[in-house]
Design a protein around this motif. Sequence first.
Motif, short mmCIF file in Angstrom:
data_model
loop_
_atom_site.label_atom_id
_atom_site.label_comp_id
_atom_site.label_asym_id
_atom_site.label_seq_id
_atom_site.Cartn_x
_atom_site.Cartn_y
_atom_site.Cartn_z
N LYS A 46 -0.83 1.64 -14.47
CA LYS A 46 0.29 1.92 -15.38
C LYS A 46 -0.28 2.42 -16.94
CE LYS A 46 3.83 -0.96 -13.32
NZ LYS A 46 4.72 -2.11 -13.40
N VAL A 47 -1.59 2.23 -17.20
CA VAL A 47 -2.12 2.43 -18.34
C VAL A 47 -1.98 4.16 -18.60
CG1 VAL A 47 -3.53 0.65 -18.47
CG2 VAL A 47 -4.23 2.70 -17.70
N GLY A 78 2.84 -6.02 -17.58
CA GLY A 78 1.44 -6.08 -18.66
C GLY A 78 0.28 -5.75 -17.93
N ASP A 79 -0.62 -6.13 -18.35
CA ASP A 79 -2.16 -6.08 -18.09
C ASP A 79 -2.14 -6.83 -16.67
OD1 ASP A 79 -4.70 -5.77 -17.60
OD2 ASP A 79 -5.34 -7.23 -18.95
N THR A 88 -6.31 16.10 -31.11
CA THR A 88 -5.19 16.98 -30.34
C THR A 88 -5.06 16.22 -29.14
OG1 THR A 88 -6.83 18.63 -29.57
CG2 THR A 88 -5.72 19.09 -31.54
N LEU A 89 -5.82 15.40 -28.70
CA LEU A 89 -5.72 14.62 -27.36
C LEU A 89 -4.20 13.64 -27.57
CD1 LEU A 89 -8.99 13.39 -25.93
CD2 LEU A 89 -7.64 15.65 -25.36
N ASN A 90 -3.72 13.61 -28.79
CA ASN A 90 -2.63 12.78 -29.02
C ASN A 90 -1.24 13.59 -28.50
OD1 ASN A 90 -2.98 10.12 -30.76
ND2 ASN A 90 -4.18 11.87 -31.66
N PHE A 91 -1.47 14.84 -28.20
CA PHE A 91 -0.47 15.55 -27.58
C PHE A 91 -0.38 15.30 -26.20
CE2 PHE A 91 -1.25 18.30 -31.51
CZ PHE A 91 0.19 18.69 -31.78
N ALA A 92 -1.32 14.61 -25.55
CA ALA A 92 -1.48 14.16 -24.20
C ALA A 92 -0.32 13.25 -23.86
CB ALA A 92 -2.78 13.94 -23.60
N GLU A 93 0.09 13.38 -22.57
CA GLU A 93 1.46 12.54 -22.07
C GLU A 93 0.71 11.45 -21.58
OE1 GLU A 93 4.67 13.02 -22.39
OE2 GLU A 93 4.25 15.11 -23.35
N VAL A 94 -0.66 11.14 -21.64
CA VAL A 94 -1.23 10.07 -21.08
C VAL A 94 -1.89 9.05 -22.21
CG1 VAL A 94 -3.23 9.26 -19.40
CG2 VAL A 94 -1.73 11.41 -19.03
N PRO A 95 -1.30 8.02 -22.27
CA PRO A 95 -1.82 7.16 -23.44
C PRO A 95 -3.10 6.91 -23.43
CG PRO A 95 0.13 6.02 -22.25
CD PRO A 95 -0.29 7.12 -21.43
N ILE A 96 -4.05 6.72 -22.56
CA ILE A 96 -5.28 6.30 -22.63
C ILE A 96 -6.01 7.73 -23.12
CG2 ILE A 96 -5.41 4.34 -20.90
CD1 ILE A 96 -6.36 6.47 -18.92
N LEU A 97 -5.62 8.89 -22.78
CA LEU A 97 -6.36 10.15 -23.09
C LEU A 97 -6.02 10.15 -24.72
CD1 LEU A 97 -5.44 12.66 -20.50
CD2 LEU A 97 -7.62 11.26 -20.62
N PRO A 155 4.11 5.56 -7.52
CA PRO A 155 2.93 5.81 -8.39
C PRO A 155 2.42 7.30 -8.14
CG PRO A 155 2.95 3.73 -7.67
CD PRO A 155 3.85 4.26 -6.77
N GLY A 156 2.30 7.73 -7.07
CA GLY A 156 1.79 8.92 -6.69
C GLY A 156 2.81 10.09 -7.46
N LEU A 157 4.01 9.74 -7.35
CA LEU A 157 4.98 10.92 -7.88
C LEU A 157 4.67 10.94 -9.46
CD1 LEU A 157 7.24 13.12 -7.14
CD2 LEU A 157 8.86 11.11 -7.40
N MET A 158 4.62 9.56 -10.07
CA MET A 158 4.40 9.44 -11.40
C MET A 158 2.95 10.42 -11.96
SD MET A 158 5.10 5.37 -11.44
CE MET A 158 4.33 5.13 -13.13
N PHE A 159 2.02 10.15 -10.88
CA PHE A 159 0.73 11.01 -11.47
C PHE A 159 1.10 12.51 -11.13
CE2 PHE A 159 -1.45 6.88 -10.88
CZ PHE A 159 -2.43 7.02 -11.76
N ALA A 160 1.81 12.76 -10.27
CA ALA A 160 2.24 14.36 -9.89
C ALA A 160 2.74 14.89 -11.19
CB ALA A 160 2.90 14.53 -8.72
N HIS A 161 4.05 14.16 -11.64
CA HIS A 161 4.77 14.77 -13.06
C HIS A 161 3.74 14.71 -14.17
CE1 HIS A 161 9.00 15.24 -11.61
NE2 HIS A 161 8.65 14.63 -10.90
N ILE A 162 2.97 13.56 -14.57
CA ILE A 162 2.26 13.64 -15.53
C ILE A 162 1.23 14.80 -15.59
CG2 ILE A 162 0.29 12.09 -15.00
CD1 ILE A 162 2.46 11.76 -17.99
#
Length: 764
Positions: A41-42, A172-173, A335-344, A590-597
């Motif tokens: 989820k991170v 959460g964690d 510019t990685l703040n443009f990423a849709e992935v928070p940890i990136l 989860p797999g679909l979440m990764f596919a879209h992101i």
Amino acid sequence: MNTTWLSLSVNRPKIVLCIGFLLIFVAAFGAKNLYFRGDYKVFFEEDNPQRLAFESMQAHFSKNDGVSIIIAPHSGKVFSVQTLSLIQELTEAAEQTPYSSRIDSLSNFQHTWAEEDDMIVEDLVEDASTLLPGDLDKIQKIALQEPNLLHRLISPKGDVAVINISVNLPDGDQTPEVIKITDSVMAMTDKFKANYPEHDFYHTGVVLMNYSFFSFASNDFESIVPLMFLTIILIMWILLKTLSGTLATLLIIITSIAATMGVGGWFGMFLSTATVNVPTMVMTLAVADCIHIISSMLFGMRAGKNKKEALLYSLDLNKMPIFITSATTSIGFLTLNFAEVPILADLGNLTAVGVLFACLFSLTILPALIMLLPIKVKAQAPNSRDLGHIERFGEWVIRHHKRILPFTLIITVLAVVFSFKNNLDDVPTDYFHESTQFRQATEFQEQHVSGMTSMDFAIYTGEDSGVNQPHNLKVIEDFSIWLRQQPEIDHVSTVTDTYKRLNKNMHADDLSYYKLPNDRETAAQFMLLYEMSLPYGLDLNNHLDMKKSATRIMTMVKNMGSKELVELELRAQTWFSQNAPNLQLSAASPGLMFAHISEINMASMLKGTVVALLLISGLLIFALKSFKLGAISLLPNLLPACIGFGIWGIYSGQVNLGLSIVLSMTLGIIVDDTVHFLSKYRHARINGCDAQESVRYAFASVGRALWITTLVLATGFSILMLSPFALNSEMGMLTGIIILVALAVDFLFLPPFLMVFDKKTKQE
């Protein structure tokens, strides 16, 4: 930039060190607040649409995150007394798994059948140790014909069985719970492996994927980071040939990393599969700053200056290039703040902070350390013609620049053509190297049972007991049939199979009644009777919500790429909107979440790259004080990425989530070489040299430093290739390629380009 404050490090080194280390200690103390999160989820923002759909689905139905234990008997026969006994015992033992809410296996599958006017509900395997050959044949026939078992808990050949442990993880964690569950399951299967050595055990599932994220990131941090640390220091020592300079650089690396991670701790950040790479990146970028200062100082000392004079000369020469390269590198990472992935985004922010710390420390603490450490360099004669390797290479480029320029342009065009062979495609299970147990388990599961990737569909009727309506059941049945016809889908688990089985049971197991009930009341009565007969933990909450207003169809799909998964979802949504416009369909997993992101992230990063390019270009024009040189610098800054992705198109052609950030990340890094080369070139032009002499001066004054920094950076990032986590290893590989290409462009393309297009006698 004023040099007065920089000279303080040379004239008052002890004061600078005391103040510097005090501030570093305060910043680094925040590292105590860091902790690690390894759950999937991170990768997603809390308001991510696919995450919201998934969490909504889990709120309506029972959670289906869990662990799959795959059992493969060496005999190739699941339907034997020994293997069925193992499955039965392991099913009972799995109930003790921490946070477990449901255990599904071949042995506890709730088989129904008719006995006169009664419907019997019982475990498919009640006591495996007492089974006779006829009983085994009967169980095998039922299992291989039951749609809720085939391709889910039993393979079509009957040679592999699966036990699914569903768990209820807190919000959460989830890392502590994931570790606890995994350790428990591993210990349990180790015990059964000792008792049943004729069987192999494999582990897959979302919990194991989360555990793999955590364990691989931890291993990278514990093994790859120290290895990179030692490698970089060794390269510096060999190439710079100064022990004191190497030790001073080592201290700058340590303090830069400590301060960076401390700031992350103060701001409440956590470590993840992405941010564990921050020390690696800060380390390599800090080394680059130090090398330029030490290399220029050694250049000055060889020219006859004493250490203090040479150090002041180096600071004066490098202060602006180091500041500009640090700023451009930070912009690239920000510019990685443009990423849709928070940890990136966390990776970009922390690395940007680290780059700025490295810049500050290399211009203050490093000179102070050098002043206190002994460094001796033999001065060369003023008219010495003993050229080094880089100087001789520069002379070769100058002599042949008219032939080199068109050749480099042809190579660039070819590389750009091959770059179009790249396709954005993410397979989450392929994030892990083929040698890892998790990857081997997922491939074994796909070969024998089904893919590990799931895609769940929730159908909402909008009314209580709406699922029992005959016309709604017909839609659910038709949609389930359509799903089974899709080539990407291995298994479909739908409640309509249960309705049809119950209808057959209530009509004396007459196969002609293996169909949906004709009216709502009958369907509701059949389902109520069945649910009342089910044991605790094996209810139908995984398929039906409490009010029977919604149902979930669970599918297992092949371990395919993100594009195929998104296309499958789109086809399903299209079919449903055309055939059931009055009902609502939601797809999630989860797999679909990764596919879209993956799809969204690439588009976001392209926007970020454009912003970075505009900011960096403006900064270079300001720094070089020349619009012409600033414009010229765009080419050597853009070409390395184009050529690098062209090479990747030939090598692989698949761009995953990790590679989607390389363009923005490397843009700031590769600017370093260009800025240092052009700043030395401009310095010579201002002093009256023509383009050819200015190129010669740039090669002589900064060429060796560029070669060393490139070697250090490329080696540092390439060591990430040793990671078993593909997002890190492939990112390191492509970044290393682009950094090497950047040096080739700055040595083979930029000098000829300057000599052809910058022919004025004096640079203004």
